[in-house]
Scaffold this active site. Structure first.
Site, PDB file in Angstrom:
ATOM      1  N   LYS A 211      48.777  39.545  36.074  1.00 15.55           N
ATOM      2  CA  LYS A 211      48.648  40.823  36.454  1.00 15.55           C
ATOM      3  C   LYS A 211      48.421  41.006  38.027  1.00 15.55           C
ATOM      4  O   LYS A 211      49.140  41.825  38.563  1.00 15.55           O
ATOM      5  CB  LYS A 211      47.432  41.550  35.935  1.00 15.55           C
ATOM      6  CG  LYS A 211      47.074  43.075  36.442  1.00 15.55           C
ATOM      7  CD  LYS A 211      48.000  44.068  36.025  1.00 15.55           C
ATOM      8  CE  LYS A 211      47.714  45.302  36.591  1.00 15.55           C
ATOM      9  NZ  LYS A 211      46.696  45.894  36.114  1.00 15.55           N
TER      10      LYS A 211
ATOM     11  N   LYS B 172      42.067  47.190  45.715  1.00 18.90           N
ATOM     12  CA  LYS B 172      41.257  46.123  44.928  1.00 18.90           C
ATOM     13  C   LYS B 172      42.065  45.115  44.279  1.00 18.90           C
ATOM     14  O   LYS B 172      41.669  43.622  44.494  1.00 18.90           O
ATOM     15  CB  LYS B 172      40.409  46.834  43.871  1.00 18.90           C
ATOM     16  CG  LYS B 172      39.711  46.083  43.019  1.00 18.90           C
ATOM     17  CD  LYS B 172      40.084  45.611  41.621  1.00 18.90           C
ATOM     18  CE  LYS B 172      40.003  46.609  40.572  1.00 18.90           C
ATOM     19  NZ  LYS B 172      40.634  46.362  39.375  1.00 18.90           N
TER      20      LYS B 172
END
Length: 298
Positions: free
Chosen positions: A169, A238
């Site tokens: 991811k 993030k």
């Protein structure tokens, strides 16, 4: 079988909604009572805490915003680890491989199998059931929950090792946001030179410049100037930081990724944490002294 779902935010609520609308028995928990009420109106059962969910459901999904919150919900007081019924824990969040490994290790001590299952496709994909789900962990647990995952999108098994789905991811998101950054630069340059942005996208998408930003993000959120693709600058930053931190720990230099992180930092400074990450084109417009025109003005 009762399924639990913890975290009803931008991504979690549409995913949980799809599960309950598919006829699954769902128990939900979130600090946002409005989101819980919406799920309850569809037939989901309420829980009082993450531990309460894990005491009512054998399979528990979580979709949470940061690694710190994931770790607290999974392992902290009144967390999933204190549940009396849960057997399989599935983390749909983007936490990074280190947190995924830590959570999997501690849950295993309580005979709870952990799968990391971060998703890609944004809020629109969550609502439509077209997400890409990157799953890693024991294959037997993956086989058991495969039916539920198909309700959410296409599940791709990345391997037995804890954290492999998270690594997949992170690198996927880095590629995606890098495509957005460089495509935004090119778009602003072309507009300043006199090219129409729609013409530029048509050429990109007919040729070798085609990417996820030129196909989807720019035409959907930048050319209409809505800047509402559905992924905040803070979350994109993030994810990028997590990826670069993992690369640094592995001794892998990522100079392009570092430049993209800087671009996200500047976008956040200019427009705030909640601004859509497509807002980065506005930073480039300010530097160039031009504005990409509305589609209707072309």
């Amino acid at each position: 079988m009762n399924i639990g779902f913890i975290g009803l935010g931008t991504m979690g609520e549409p995913m949980a909604t799809r599960l309950v609308q598919a006829g699954l028995t769902l128990t939900v928990f979130d600090l946002n009572s409005d989101a819980v009420n919406r799920l309850a109106a569809l037939g989901a059962h309420r829980a009082e805490s993450a531990a309460d969910v894990a005491s009512k459901a054998e399979i528990v999904f979580v979709s949470l915003p940061t690694p710190e919150i994931v770790q607290k919900v999974a392992l902290g007081e009144k967390g999933v680890i204190e549940g009396s019924k849960v057997r399989i824990y599935i983390d749909l969040s983007t936490t990074g491989p280190r947190v995924a490994k830590l959570v999997a290790s501690q849950l295993a001590e309580q005979k709870i199998v952990a799968l990391d299952c971060p998703v890609s496709g944004g809020a629109a994909g969550a609502a439509k059931g077209t997400l890409a789900l990157m799953v890693s962990g024991p294959s037997t647990a993956f086989d058991e929950i495969a039916h539920s995952l198909r309700i959410l999108g296409k599940a791709i098994y990345c391997g037995e090792g804890a954290g492999l789905g998270q690594t997949m991811k992170l690198v996927n998101n880095l590629v995606s946001v890098t495509a957005l950054a460089v495509s935004s630069e090119a778009l602003v340059m072309g507009v300043k030179a006199g090219l129409a942005p729609k013409v530029m996208l048509d050429v990109f998408n007919a040729g070798s410049g085609r990417n996820s930003a030129t196909v989807d993000k720019l035409p959907r959120a930048v050319l209409p100037r809505t800047f509402d693709f559905g992924f905040s600058t803070a979350l994109s930053l993030k994810d990028t930081r997590l990826c670069l931190d993992e690369a640094e720990a592995m001794g892998i230099p990522m100079p392009v990724g570092s430049a993209v992180r800087q671009m996200l930092n500047m976008t956040r400074a200019a427009y705030g944490d909640s601004a859509d990450f497509t807002r980065m084109v506005c930073v480039l417009e300010q530097w160039a002294g031009i504005e990409v025109p509305l589609v209707s003005e072309i």
